[in-house]
Design a protein around this motif. Sequence first.
Motif, PDB file in Angstrom:
ATOM      1  N   GLU A 165      40.618 -67.838  19.274  1.00  0.00           N
ATOM      2  CA  GLU A 165      41.007 -69.139  18.729  1.00  0.00           C
ATOM      3  C   GLU A 165      41.889 -69.853  19.730  1.00  0.00           C
ATOM      4  O   GLU A 165      42.888 -69.317  20.195  1.00  0.00           O
ATOM      5  CB  GLU A 165      41.754 -68.952  17.406  1.00  0.00           C
ATOM      6  N   VAL A 166      41.538 -71.072  20.093  1.00  0.00           N
ATOM      7  CA  VAL A 166      42.265 -71.817  21.112  1.00  0.00           C
ATOM      8  C   VAL A 166      43.368 -72.622  20.467  1.00  0.00           C
ATOM      9  O   VAL A 166      43.128 -73.391  19.546  1.00  0.00           O
ATOM     10  CB  VAL A 166      41.322 -72.749  21.889  1.00  0.00           C
ATOM     11  N   ARG A 167      44.585 -72.420  20.959  1.00  0.00           N
ATOM     12  CA  ARG A 167      45.707 -73.209  20.464  1.00  0.00           C
ATOM     13  C   ARG A 167      45.719 -74.571  21.119  1.00  0.00           C
ATOM     14  O   ARG A 167      45.389 -74.699  22.289  1.00  0.00           O
ATOM     15  CB  ARG A 167      47.020 -72.495  20.777  1.00  0.00           C
ATOM     16  N   LYS A 168      46.116 -75.577  20.367  1.00  0.00           N
ATOM     17  CA  LYS A 168      46.164 -76.927  20.918  1.00  0.00           C
ATOM     18  C   LYS A 168      47.243 -76.999  21.971  1.00  0.00           C
ATOM     19  O   LYS A 168      48.406 -76.682  21.716  1.00  0.00           O
ATOM     20  CB  LYS A 168      46.449 -77.934  19.808  1.00  0.00           C
ATOM     21  N   PRO A 169      46.906 -77.402  23.220  1.00  0.00           N
ATOM     22  CA  PRO A 169      47.917 -77.414  24.275  1.00  0.00           C
ATOM     23  C   PRO A 169      48.887 -78.562  24.120  1.00  0.00           C
ATOM     24  O   PRO A 169      48.571 -79.596  23.534  1.00  0.00           O
ATOM     25  CB  PRO A 169      47.083 -77.581  25.552  1.00  0.00           C
ATOM     26  N   ARG A 170      50.109 -78.349  24.655  1.00  0.00           N
ATOM     27  CA  ARG A 170      51.032 -79.475  24.768  1.00  0.00           C
ATOM     28  C   ARG A 170      50.431 -80.494  25.706  1.00  0.00           C
ATOM     29  O   ARG A 170      49.761 -80.162  26.664  1.00  0.00           O
ATOM     30  CB  ARG A 170      52.379 -79.000  25.312  1.00  0.00           C
ATOM     31  N   THR A 171      50.678 -81.755  25.449  1.00  0.00           N
ATOM     32  CA  THR A 171      50.044 -82.788  26.262  1.00  0.00           C
ATOM     33  C   THR A 171      51.057 -83.775  26.785  1.00  0.00           C
ATOM     34  O   THR A 171      52.170 -83.900  26.286  1.00  0.00           O
ATOM     35  CB  THR A 171      48.996 -83.564  25.434  1.00  0.00           C
ATOM     36  N   ARG A 172      50.631 -84.470  27.822  1.00  0.00           N
ATOM     37  CA  ARG A 172      51.421 -85.565  28.349  1.00  0.00           C
ATOM     38  C   ARG A 172      50.475 -86.708  28.609  1.00  0.00           C
ATOM     39  O   ARG A 172      49.281 -86.507  28.809  1.00  0.00           O
ATOM     40  CB  ARG A 172      52.129 -85.164  29.644  1.00  0.00           C
ATOM     41  N   ALA A 173      50.992 -87.925  28.597  1.00  0.00           N
ATOM     42  CA  ALA A 173      50.121 -89.081  28.786  1.00  0.00           C
ATOM     43  C   ALA A 173      49.765 -89.240  30.246  1.00  0.00           C
ATOM     44  O   ALA A 173      50.587 -89.038  31.121  1.00  0.00           O
ATOM     45  CB  ALA A 173      50.807 -90.352  28.277  1.00  0.00           C
ATOM     46  N   ILE A 174      48.523 -89.608  30.504  1.00  0.00           N
ATOM     47  CA  ILE A 174      48.092 -89.999  31.843  1.00  0.00           C
ATOM     48  C   ILE A 174      47.973 -91.510  31.819  1.00  0.00           C
ATOM     49  O   ILE A 174      47.121 -92.071  31.140  1.00  0.00           O
ATOM     50  CB  ILE A 174      46.728 -89.383  32.188  1.00  0.00           C
ATOM     51  N   VAL A 175      48.876 -92.182  32.520  1.00  0.00           N
ATOM     52  CA  VAL A 175      48.924 -93.635  32.492  1.00  0.00           C
ATOM     53  C   VAL A 175      48.727 -94.152  33.900  1.00  0.00           C
ATOM     54  O   VAL A 175      49.380 -93.696  34.831  1.00  0.00           O
ATOM     55  CB  VAL A 175      50.283 -94.133  31.938  1.00  0.00           C
ATOM     56  N   PHE A 176      47.792 -95.064  34.081  1.00  0.00           N
ATOM     57  CA  PHE A 176      47.527 -95.649  35.381  1.00  0.00           C
ATOM     58  C   PHE A 176      48.238 -96.993  35.481  1.00  0.00           C
ATOM     59  O   PHE A 176      48.408 -97.696  34.494  1.00  0.00           O
ATOM     60  CB  PHE A 176      46.024 -95.819  35.593  1.00  0.00           C
ATOM     61  N   GLY A 177      48.642 -97.371  36.687  1.00  0.00           N
ATOM     62  CA  GLY A 177      49.353 -98.635  36.872  1.00  0.00           C
ATOM     63  C   GLY A 177      50.842 -98.397  36.846  1.00  0.00           C
ATOM     64  O   GLY A 177      51.345 -97.357  37.251  1.00  0.00           O
ATOM     65  N   ASP A 178      51.592 -99.368  36.302  1.00  0.00           N
ATOM     66  CA  ASP A 178      53.049 -99.292  36.321  1.00  0.00           C
ATOM     67  C   ASP A 178      53.627 -98.865  34.993  1.00  0.00           C
ATOM     68  O   ASP A 178      54.826 -98.941  34.778  1.00  0.00           O
ATOM     69  CB  ASP A 178      53.651-100.659  36.696  1.00  0.00           C
ATOM     70  N   SER A 179      52.794 -98.426  34.041  1.00  0.00           N
ATOM     71  CA  SER A 179      53.300 -98.033  32.740  1.00  0.00           C
ATOM     72  C   SER A 179      54.049 -96.723  32.850  1.00  0.00           C
ATOM     73  O   SER A 179      53.820 -95.916  33.736  1.00  0.00           O
ATOM     74  CB  SER A 179      52.136 -97.886  31.742  1.00  0.00           C
ATOM     75  N   ASP A 230      50.152 -80.117  29.799  1.00  0.00           N
ATOM     76  CA  ASP A 230      51.186 -79.770  30.774  1.00  0.00           C
ATOM     77  C   ASP A 230      50.795 -78.533  31.572  1.00  0.00           C
ATOM     78  O   ASP A 230      51.302 -78.311  32.668  1.00  0.00           O
ATOM     79  CB  ASP A 230      52.522 -79.499  30.065  1.00  0.00           C
ATOM     80  N   ARG A 231      49.933 -77.720  31.021  1.00  0.00           N
ATOM     81  CA  ARG A 231      49.497 -76.499  31.699  1.00  0.00           C
ATOM     82  C   ARG A 231      48.479 -76.844  32.777  1.00  0.00           C
ATOM     83  O   ARG A 231      47.600 -77.658  32.558  1.00  0.00           O
ATOM     84  CB  ARG A 231      48.872 -75.528  30.708  1.00  0.00           C
ATOM     85  N   ALA A 232      48.604 -76.205  33.921  1.00  0.00           N
ATOM     86  CA  ALA A 232      47.654 -76.445  35.008  1.00  0.00           C
ATOM     87  C   ALA A 232      47.454 -75.166  35.802  1.00  0.00           C
ATOM     88  O   ALA A 232      48.324 -74.301  35.845  1.00  0.00           O
ATOM     89  CB  ALA A 232      48.138 -77.565  35.923  1.00  0.00           C
ATOM     90  N   ILE A 233      46.285 -75.061  36.413  1.00  0.00           N
ATOM     91  CA  ILE A 233      46.025 -73.980  37.356  1.00  0.00           C
ATOM     92  C   ILE A 233      45.680 -74.623  38.694  1.00  0.00           C
ATOM     93  O   ILE A 233      45.085 -75.704  38.750  1.00  0.00           O
ATOM     94  CB  ILE A 233      44.918 -73.027  36.854  1.00  0.00           C
ATOM     95  N   ALA A 234      46.110 -73.975  39.769  1.00  0.00           N
ATOM     96  CA  ALA A 234      45.914 -74.530  41.108  1.00  0.00           C
ATOM     97  C   ALA A 234      45.183 -73.517  41.966  1.00  0.00           C
ATOM     98  O   ALA A 234      45.505 -72.318  41.948  1.00  0.00           O
ATOM     99  CB  ALA A 234      47.252 -74.887  41.742  1.00  0.00           C
ATOM    100  N   PHE A 235      44.188 -74.007  42.721  1.00  0.00           N
ATOM    101  CA  PHE A 235      43.412 -73.167  43.623  1.00  0.00           C
ATOM    102  C   PHE A 235      43.605 -73.652  45.061  1.00  0.00           C
ATOM    103  O   PHE A 235      43.601 -74.860  45.320  1.00  0.00           O
ATOM    104  CB  PHE A 235      41.920 -73.241  43.290  1.00  0.00           C
ATOM    105  N   PRO A 236      43.707 -72.733  46.012  1.00  0.00           N
ATOM    106  CA  PRO A 236      43.777 -73.127  47.416  1.00  0.00           C
ATOM    107  C   PRO A 236      42.378 -73.397  47.969  1.00  0.00           C
ATOM    108  O   PRO A 236      41.885 -72.680  48.844  1.00  0.00           O
ATOM    109  CB  PRO A 236      44.429 -71.904  48.082  1.00  0.00           C
ATOM    110  N   ILE A 237      41.728 -74.438  47.451  1.00  0.00           N
ATOM    111  CA  ILE A 237      40.386 -74.780  47.919  1.00  0.00           C
ATOM    112  C   ILE A 237      40.479 -75.202  49.390  1.00  0.00           C
ATOM    113  O   ILE A 237      41.272 -76.075  49.747  1.00  0.00           O
ATOM    114  CB  ILE A 237      39.781 -75.924  47.085  1.00  0.00           C
ATOM    115  N   ASN A 238      39.670 -74.575  50.231  1.00  0.00           N
ATOM    116  CA  ASN A 238      39.703 -74.879  51.665  1.00  0.00           C
ATOM    117  C   ASN A 238      38.601 -75.856  52.042  1.00  0.00           C
ATOM    118  O   ASN A 238      37.467 -75.746  51.556  1.00  0.00           O
ATOM    119  CB  ASN A 238      39.551 -73.594  52.482  1.00  0.00           C
TER     120      ASN A 238
END
Length: 223
Positions: free
Chosen positions: A49-63, A113-121
């Motif tokens: 069962e997947v828990r709903k992740p915490r979120t943050r807004a993605i806002v483009f521009g000067d908002s 807010d959760r992220a995974i990062a890969f060293p893509i070459n």
Amino acid sequence: MNKISLQTGLAGALILMSGFAWSGDVKLYDKAPSVEELQRQLTGGDGGEVRKPRTRAIVFGDSTPAESEAPAAQPAAAAPRPQARPQTAQTAQPAESYSPPPAPAPAPAQASDRAIAFPINFSVNSSNILPESVPFLESIAGLMQKDTSMRLIVEGHTDKSGPAARNAVLSRERAYSVTNYLIDHYRIDPMRLMPVGKGFSEPLPGMEPTNPKNRRVQFRIGG
């Protein structure tokens, strides 16, 4: 298969252990993780069962982005239609025009807010993906094939070496390159991928901006 193009697309020290480094809400992997590990990290769930992740807004521009999940926009109540005045032969007036209230603005897109990062070459000063990075992309593709409702934001990041303008363009090109690779090789729906370039604006916490480990591609769940 349609590709996402650049013209039409949007916009603490690290502790090395068990193949990944922890940095706040970002896990930086140095080897390709399993699909189950990716699911646990991105969703906070256990693969069931997947828990709903915490979120943050993605806002483009000067908002200003919101710090928590924005509530769903509520439809505006319809304004009462003005009643027509009685008309007589002596006082006939044209009927009043009625303009409906404006539609509410759409809520900003949300990102975990959760992220995974890969060293893509990539090839030097290029967005061409090198073969040693394919296992990382296979892991991401496996996750998206397992959860067909998942949408991911694909973030390209650079270190601070070189001109800022060039890094901004290069990070965006690399995000699109990864996105198109997933579309072409794994038939991921383009609508489920949102590439964006970050340049060197978001170095990993605890690292100097010029550290090569800042050259990475991050993935987070998008709304």
